[in-house]
Write a protein that holds these residues in place. Structure first.
Motif, PDB file in Angstrom:
ATOM      1  N   LEU A   4       0.868  -1.168   0.000  1.00  0.00           N
ATOM      2  CA  LEU A   4       0.000   0.000   0.000  1.00  0.00           C
ATOM      3  C   LEU A   4       0.911   1.225   0.000  1.00  0.00           C
ATOM      4  CD1 LEU A   4      -2.287  -1.396   2.762  1.00  0.00           C
ATOM      5  CD2 LEU A   4      -3.061  -0.985   0.432  1.00  0.00           C
ATOM      6  N   VAL A   5       0.790   2.043  -1.018  1.00  0.00           N
ATOM      7  CA  VAL A   5       1.677   3.198  -1.157  1.00  0.00           C
ATOM      8  C   VAL A   5       0.841   4.464  -1.181  1.00  0.00           C
ATOM      9  CG1 VAL A   5       3.445   4.302  -2.553  1.00  0.00           C
ATOM     10  CG2 VAL A   5       3.345   1.795  -2.416  1.00  0.00           C
ATOM     11  N   GLU A   6       1.040   5.293  -0.170  1.00  0.00           N
ATOM     12  CA  GLU A   6       0.294   6.546  -0.060  1.00  0.00           C
ATOM     13  C   GLU A   6       1.061   7.680  -0.740  1.00  0.00           C
ATOM     14  OE1 GLU A   6      -0.054   4.447   4.059  1.00  0.00           O
ATOM     15  OE2 GLU A   6       1.530   4.931   2.614  1.00  0.00           O
ATOM     16  N   SER A   7       0.291   8.634  -1.222  1.00  0.00           N
ATOM     17  CA  SER A   7       0.880   9.851  -1.780  1.00  0.00           C
ATOM     18  C   SER A   7      -0.126  10.983  -1.642  1.00  0.00           C
ATOM     19  CB  SER A   7       1.279   9.657  -3.248  1.00  0.00           C
ATOM     20  OG  SER A   7       0.146   9.348  -4.025  1.00  0.00           O
ATOM     21  N   CYS A  22      -3.926   6.102  -2.566  1.00  0.00           N
ATOM     22  CA  CYS A  22      -3.364   4.858  -2.035  1.00  0.00           C
ATOM     23  C   CYS A  22      -3.379   3.831  -3.156  1.00  0.00           C
ATOM     24  CB  CYS A  22      -4.183   4.367  -0.856  1.00  0.00           C
ATOM     25  SG  CYS A  22      -3.715   2.718  -0.272  1.00  0.00           S
ATOM     26  N   ALA A  23      -2.198   3.469  -3.618  1.00  0.00           N
ATOM     27  CA  ALA A  23      -2.076   2.460  -4.666  1.00  0.00           C
ATOM     28  C   ALA A  23      -1.832   1.104  -4.008  1.00  0.00           C
ATOM     29  CB  ALA A  23      -0.922   2.813  -5.596  1.00  0.00           C
ATOM     30  N   ALA A  24      -2.721   0.153  -4.291  1.00  0.00           N
ATOM     31  CA  ALA A  24      -2.654  -1.156  -3.646  1.00  0.00           C
ATOM     32  C   ALA A  24      -2.227  -2.231  -4.633  1.00  0.00           C
ATOM     33  CB  ALA A  24      -4.020  -1.506  -3.066  1.00  0.00           C
ATOM     34  N   VAL A  64     -14.551  13.960  10.700  1.00  0.00           N
ATOM     35  CA  VAL A  64     -14.262  14.334   9.312  1.00  0.00           C
ATOM     36  C   VAL A  64     -15.504  14.301   8.429  1.00  0.00           C
ATOM     37  CG1 VAL A  64     -11.936  13.422   9.563  1.00  0.00           C
ATOM     38  CG2 VAL A  64     -13.690  12.017   8.454  1.00  0.00           C
ATOM     39  N   LYS A  65     -16.622  13.851   8.988  1.00  0.00           N
ATOM     40  CA  LYS A  65     -17.840  13.715   8.201  1.00  0.00           C
ATOM     41  C   LYS A  65     -18.236  15.059   7.608  1.00  0.00           C
ATOM     42  CE  LYS A  65     -20.247  10.524  10.018  1.00  0.00           C
ATOM     43  NZ  LYS A  65     -21.138   9.768  10.927  1.00  0.00           N
ATOM     44  N   GLY A  66     -18.562  15.059   6.331  1.00  0.00           N
ATOM     45  CA  GLY A  66     -18.943  16.291   5.655  1.00  0.00           C
ATOM     46  C   GLY A  66     -17.772  17.056   5.073  1.00  0.00           C
ATOM     47  N   ARG A  67     -16.547  16.691   5.457  1.00  0.00           N
ATOM     48  CA  ARG A  67     -15.360  17.377   4.926  1.00  0.00           C
ATOM     49  C   ARG A  67     -14.500  16.452   4.070  1.00  0.00           C
ATOM     50  NH1 ARG A  67     -11.525  19.067   8.361  1.00  0.00           N
ATOM     51  NH2 ARG A  67     -11.948  17.446   9.913  1.00  0.00           N
ATOM     52  N   PHE A  68     -14.470  15.185   4.426  1.00  0.00           N
ATOM     53  CA  PHE A  68     -13.641  14.207   3.712  1.00  0.00           C
ATOM     54  C   PHE A  68     -14.545  13.303   2.874  1.00  0.00           C
ATOM     55  CE2 PHE A  68      -9.794  13.910   6.856  1.00  0.00           C
ATOM     56  CZ  PHE A  68      -9.688  15.304   6.845  1.00  0.00           C
ATOM     57  N   THR A  69     -14.020  12.883   1.722  1.00  0.00           N
ATOM     58  CA  THR A  69     -14.722  11.949   0.855  1.00  0.00           C
ATOM     59  C   THR A  69     -13.761  10.858   0.414  1.00  0.00           C
ATOM     60  OG1 THR A  69     -16.164  13.702   0.027  1.00  0.00           O
ATOM     61  CG2 THR A  69     -16.065  11.665  -1.254  1.00  0.00           C
ATOM     62  N   ILE A  70     -14.165   9.610   0.573  1.00  0.00           N
ATOM     63  CA  ILE A  70     -13.350   8.483   0.135  1.00  0.00           C
ATOM     64  C   ILE A  70     -13.995   7.852  -1.085  1.00  0.00           C
ATOM     65  CG2 ILE A  70     -14.513   6.783   1.619  1.00  0.00           C
ATOM     66  CD1 ILE A  70     -11.732   5.487   2.064  1.00  0.00           C
ATOM     67  N   ARG A  71     -13.185   7.465  -2.016  1.00  0.00           N
ATOM     68  CA  ARG A  71     -13.700   6.739  -3.175  1.00  0.00           C
ATOM     69  C   ARG A  71     -12.642   5.778  -3.664  1.00  0.00           C
ATOM     70  NH1 ARG A  71     -12.186   8.526  -8.242  1.00  0.00           N
ATOM     71  NH2 ARG A  71     -10.956  10.452  -8.296  1.00  0.00           N
ATOM     72  N   ALA A  72     -13.085   4.792  -4.436  1.00  0.00           N
ATOM     73  CA  ALA A  72     -12.178   3.777  -4.938  1.00  0.00           C
ATOM     74  C   ALA A  72     -12.287   3.660  -6.445  1.00  0.00           C
ATOM     75  CB  ALA A  72     -12.485   2.422  -4.292  1.00  0.00           C
ATOM     76  N   ASP A  73     -11.148   3.438  -7.057  1.00  0.00           N
ATOM     77  CA  ASP A  73     -11.098   3.112  -8.480  1.00  0.00           C
ATOM     78  C   ASP A  73     -10.678   1.647  -8.560  1.00  0.00           C
ATOM     79  OD1 ASP A  73     -10.466   2.658 -11.141  1.00  0.00           O
ATOM     80  OD2 ASP A  73      -9.638   4.658 -11.432  1.00  0.00           O
ATOM     81  N   ASN A  74     -11.660   0.755  -8.628  1.00  0.00           N
ATOM     82  CA  ASN A  74     -11.365  -0.676  -8.575  1.00  0.00           C
ATOM     83  C   ASN A  74     -10.536  -1.140  -9.764  1.00  0.00           C
ATOM     84  OD1 ASN A  74     -12.851  -0.670  -6.242  1.00  0.00           O
ATOM     85  ND2 ASN A  74     -14.399  -2.125  -6.946  1.00  0.00           N
ATOM     86  N   VAL A  79      -7.344   3.865  -3.983  1.00  0.00           N
ATOM     87  CA  VAL A  79      -8.331   4.531  -3.139  1.00  0.00           C
ATOM     88  C   VAL A  79      -7.874   5.967  -2.912  1.00  0.00           C
ATOM     89  CG1 VAL A  79      -9.361   4.606  -0.844  1.00  0.00           C
ATOM     90  CG2 VAL A  79      -9.132   2.432  -2.030  1.00  0.00           C
ATOM     91  N   PHE A  80      -8.829   6.862  -2.931  1.00  0.00           N
ATOM     92  CA  PHE A  80      -8.536   8.282  -2.761  1.00  0.00           C
ATOM     93  C   PHE A  80      -9.239   8.820  -1.527  1.00  0.00           C
ATOM     94  CE2 PHE A  80      -6.657   8.543  -6.901  1.00  0.00           C
ATOM     95  CZ  PHE A  80      -7.368   7.655  -7.684  1.00  0.00           C
TER      96      PHE A  80
END
Length: 131
Positions: A4-7, A22-24, A64-74, A79-80
């Motif tokens: 898992l590599v974060e940037s 996050c590249a998995a 963080v609710k309402g300020r952060f958004t998580i999404r995935a590009d399968n 994951v962003f």
């Protein structure tokens, strides 16, 4: 081997935005819940957000609710975490984690010593928010 590599970390002023990636690799993406936790100096590990990569359900910490958004590009096993309206309290090292558990348990589990029994995480990326 799970990797898992974060940037995307960096320094911003309060109210600013950052987008973490996050590249998995090394595991079947859809078999895991992928998420983020953070740890500031002298503070406990805090679960921030996670996503069920099989159905897209997302979970967020109240802070963080309402300020952060998580999404995935399968398709890209990535994951962003989009972070808006950042506050100095958000300053921490942010880690991407993959746990082989149901998404609804991720935020609580990642804060425990037992989390390592369920998966792994990356080296982290620093986020610094100045006032």
């Amino acid at each position: 081997e799970v990797q898992l590599v974060e940037s995307g970390g960096g320094s911003v002023h309060a109210g600013g935005s950052l987008k973490l990636s996050c590249a998995a690799s090394g595991f079947t993406f859809k078999d895991y819940t992928i998420g983020w936790f953070r740890q500031a100096p002298g503070k406990e590990r805090e679960g921030v957000s996670c996503i069920d990569t099989s159905d897209g359900r997302t979970f967020y910490a109240d802070s963080v609710k309402g300020r952060f958004t998580i999404r995935a590009d399968n398709a890209k096993n990535t994951v962003f975490l989009e972070m808006n309206n950042l506050d100095p309290e958000d300053t921490a090292v942010y880690y991407c984690a993959a746990l082989e558990i149901e998404a609804k348990f991720f935020l609580a589990t990642i804060q425990t010593e037992a989390a390592i029994d369920w998966g792994s995480w990356g080296q982290g990326t620093q986020v610094t928010v100045s006032s």
